[in-house]
Design an enzyme around this catalytic site. Sequence first.
Site, mmCIF file in Angstrom:
data_model
loop_
_atom_site.group_PDB
_atom_site.id
_atom_site.type_symbol
_atom_site.label_atom_id
_atom_site.label_comp_id
_atom_site.label_asym_id
_atom_site.label_seq_id
_atom_site.Cartn_x
_atom_site.Cartn_y
_atom_site.Cartn_z
ATOM 1 N N LYS A 188 4.413 19.526 44.370
ATOM 2 C CA LYS A 188 3.278 19.994 45.173
ATOM 3 C C LYS A 188 2.658 21.181 44.453
ATOM 4 C CE LYS A 188 1.664 19.057 49.456
ATOM 5 N NZ LYS A 188 1.637 17.819 50.219
ATOM 6 N N GLY A 221 -8.497 18.588 61.728
ATOM 7 C CA GLY A 221 -9.068 18.516 60.375
ATOM 8 C C GLY A 221 -9.190 17.072 59.935
HETATM 9 N N1 LIG Z 1 -4.541 14.878 54.268
HETATM 10 C C1 LIG Z 1 -3.478 14.094 54.149
HETATM 11 O O1 LIG Z 1 -3.575 12.923 53.775
HETATM 12 C C2 LIG Z 1 -2.114 14.617 54.505
HETATM 13 C C3 LIG Z 1 -1.952 15.779 55.232
HETATM 14 N N2 LIG Z 1 -0.700 16.190 55.589
HETATM 15 C C4 LIG Z 1 -0.525 17.412 56.355
HETATM 16 O O2 LIG Z 1 -1.213 17.309 57.607
HETATM 17 C C5 LIG Z 1 -1.722 18.593 57.968
HETATM 18 C C6 LIG Z 1 -3.241 18.497 58.135
HETATM 19 O O3 LIG Z 1 -3.803 18.067 56.906
HETATM 20 P P1 LIG Z 1 -5.385 17.875 56.740
HETATM 21 O O4 LIG Z 1 -5.941 17.302 57.995
HETATM 22 O O5 LIG Z 1 -5.564 17.183 55.468
HETATM 23 O O6 LIG Z 1 -5.843 19.386 56.601
HETATM 24 P P2 LIG Z 1 -7.264 20.019 56.967
HETATM 25 O O7 LIG Z 1 -7.361 21.294 56.222
HETATM 26 O O8 LIG Z 1 -8.358 19.027 56.825
HETATM 27 O O9 LIG Z 1 -7.102 20.309 58.551
HETATM 28 C C7 LIG Z 1 -6.308 21.310 59.089
HETATM 29 C C8 LIG Z 1 -6.942 21.687 60.429
HETATM 30 O O10 LIG Z 1 -6.088 22.645 61.066
HETATM 31 C C9 LIG Z 1 -6.907 23.647 61.625
HETATM 32 N N3 LIG Z 1 -6.165 24.865 61.826
HETATM 33 C C10 LIG Z 1 -5.865 25.820 60.914
HETATM 34 N N4 LIG Z 1 -5.193 26.826 61.517
HETATM 35 C C11 LIG Z 1 -5.072 26.478 62.819
HETATM 36 C C12 LIG Z 1 -4.493 27.114 63.952
HETATM 37 N N5 LIG Z 1 -3.916 28.315 63.873
HETATM 38 N N6 LIG Z 1 -4.525 26.444 65.155
HETATM 39 C C13 LIG Z 1 -5.124 25.238 65.242
HETATM 40 N N7 LIG Z 1 -5.712 24.612 64.212
HETATM 41 C C14 LIG Z 1 -5.677 25.220 63.017
HETATM 42 C C15 LIG Z 1 -8.056 23.799 60.616
HETATM 43 O O11 LIG Z 1 -9.189 24.441 61.210
HETATM 44 C C16 LIG Z 1 -8.333 22.338 60.269
HETATM 45 O O12 LIG Z 1 -9.268 21.753 61.163
HETATM 46 C C17 LIG Z 1 -1.277 19.562 56.858
HETATM 47 O O13 LIG Z 1 -0.054 20.151 57.222
HETATM 48 C C18 LIG Z 1 -1.069 18.647 55.663
HETATM 49 O O14 LIG Z 1 -0.148 19.179 54.739
HETATM 50 C C19 LIG Z 1 0.404 15.463 55.270
HETATM 51 C C20 LIG Z 1 0.300 14.303 54.561
HETATM 52 C C21 LIG Z 1 -0.963 13.829 54.042
HETATM 53 O O1 LIG Z 2 -2.055 12.820 50.173
HETATM 54 C C1 LIG Z 2 -1.965 13.021 48.949
HETATM 55 O O2 LIG Z 2 -2.939 13.106 48.187
HETATM 56 C C2 LIG Z 2 -0.605 13.150 48.309
HETATM 57 C C3 LIG Z 2 0.517 13.125 49.247
HETATM 58 C C4 LIG Z 2 0.854 14.471 49.778
HETATM 59 O O3 LIG Z 2 0.636 15.475 49.172
HETATM 60 C C5 LIG Z 2 1.503 14.558 51.058
HETATM 61 O O4 LIG Z 2 1.859 13.511 51.628
HETATM 62 O O5 LIG Z 2 1.700 15.686 51.565
#
Ligand SMILES: NC(=O)C1=CN([C@@H]2O[C@H](COP(=O)(O)OP(=O)(O)OC[C@H]3O[C@@H](n4cnc5c(N)ncnc54)[C@H](O)[C@@H]3O)[C@@H](O)[C@H]2O)C=CC1
Ligand SMILES: O=C(O)CCC(=O)C(=O)O
Length: 368
Positions: A78, A180
């Site tokens: 990561k 998000g």
């Molecule tokens: N994008 C993906 O394909 C994957 C994401 N994840 C995990 O899922 C989670 C979300 O990922 P994404 O949606 O891609 O990230 P993102 O950055 O698009 O969304 C995160 C959301 O959480 C909100 N947020 C931040 N602080 C907050 C708080 N204190 N209270 C409530 N909401 C808050 C943000 O405003 C944003 O809308 C992360 O932990 C990420 O590591 C895991 C596997 C794959």
């Molecule tokens: O979603 C990706 O691009 C890679 C996979 C990853 O980082 C995750 O599953 O947290």
Amino acid sequence: MDLFEDIYEHEQVVFCNDPQTGLKAIIAIHNTTLGPALGGCRMRPYASFDEALQDVLRLSKGMTYKCAAADVDFGGGKAVILGDPEKDRSPELFRAFGQFVESLNGRFYTGTDMGTLPEDFIHSLRETNCIVGVPEAYGGSGDSSVPTASGVIYGLQATNQALWGTDELRGRTYAIQGLGKVGSKVAAHLIEEGASLYVTDINKQALDEIETKANLHGVTVQVVRGDEIYDVEADVFVPCAFGGVLNDNTISRLKTRAVVGSANNQLEEEHHGTMLADKQILYAPDYIVNSGGLIQVADELYEPNKDRVLRKTKAIYTSLLTIYQQAELNHMSTAEAANEFCEDRIEFRKKRNSFFSHMKRPKWAVRT
Ligand SMILES: NC(=O)C1=CN([C@@H]2O[C@H](COP(=O)(O)OP(=O)(O)OC[C@H]3O[C@@H](n4cnc5c(N)ncnc54)[C@H](O)[C@@H]3O)[C@@H](O)[C@H]2O)C=CC1
Ligand SMILES: O=C(O)CCC(=O)C(=O)O
């Protein structure tokens, strides 16, 4: 020497510093038994270097388990960029990041995570082929949050099946933290299914969009502030923002029967998995539920193909039910059952790896 104590479980940790673009990043490679390390790149305004280091170390270890659970030929890695995505992102910064990834000579593949977008990595792709999940127009498989959100939905269905004997999503109430890339898609799907929601986010626009969608479907969505999400009367807590949300403070407050969400590293410490089990809250191990994105980017090996990815992502449903059964059978928490399954798989592969087959992977179909 303390630093080496921190990273004792990891194969390699790389500190990336480029004053000209302002890039400060850390790449952590946890374990490459199953193949080259793969994991997204997170961008956050970390309060300190130590916070960023701890985050990348935990996230990369989680990827080792996620790759094992999803049975892909990659290991755990990561990256984190220390900076505010609202203010500090720039094409040059991501290009410089690409140069550091390239310096690892195929040991690390990366793409989006919290705070970064597929478009950011178009710039990194100009410096290295070790980039996944860029838009289709650039030869990638596109936004990995789409299959991640599908995986969360399969996880919710499996959990409902285990708890209530039906995988129907409607008629239940879900408390979603974070709207998000992933959380908004999960929320939209649940609204279309006619479920009731509590939601929270620090981004007002994200909340407004979900409320508008709910109004269109005549579904109830109640917005709550920050920490209140841990106190609501819902069936399932769905964390889709940040890690460490299952801890001494929050578990005692939860009134839900299950936790199923996309956030990485939801358990602050491993014993919190047992604490949830003791409270009769069914915990869907995060790295199984949220593996849809990994499944998609790892599948790019064979050229992007959405149908194949969807088919592989559907396996999350049966994997979770198996873990729930194993946990019950062996009187352990679901977190322990999942960890044991992954560790056995890695140990087995370690014995089977041959020097020759290991060096040949991965065979990228699109970018030779
Ligand atoms: N994008 C993906 O394909 C994957 C994401 N994840 C995990 O899922 C989670 C979300 O990922 P994404 O949606 O891609 O990230 P993102 O950055 O698009 O969304 C995160 C959301 O959480 C909100 N947020 C931040 N602080 C907050 C708080 N204190 N209270 C409530 N909401 C808050 C943000 O405003 C944003 O809308 C992360 O932990 C990420 O590591 C895991 C596997 C794959
Ligand atoms: O979603 C990706 O691009 C890679 C996979 C990853 O980082 C995750 O599953 O947290």
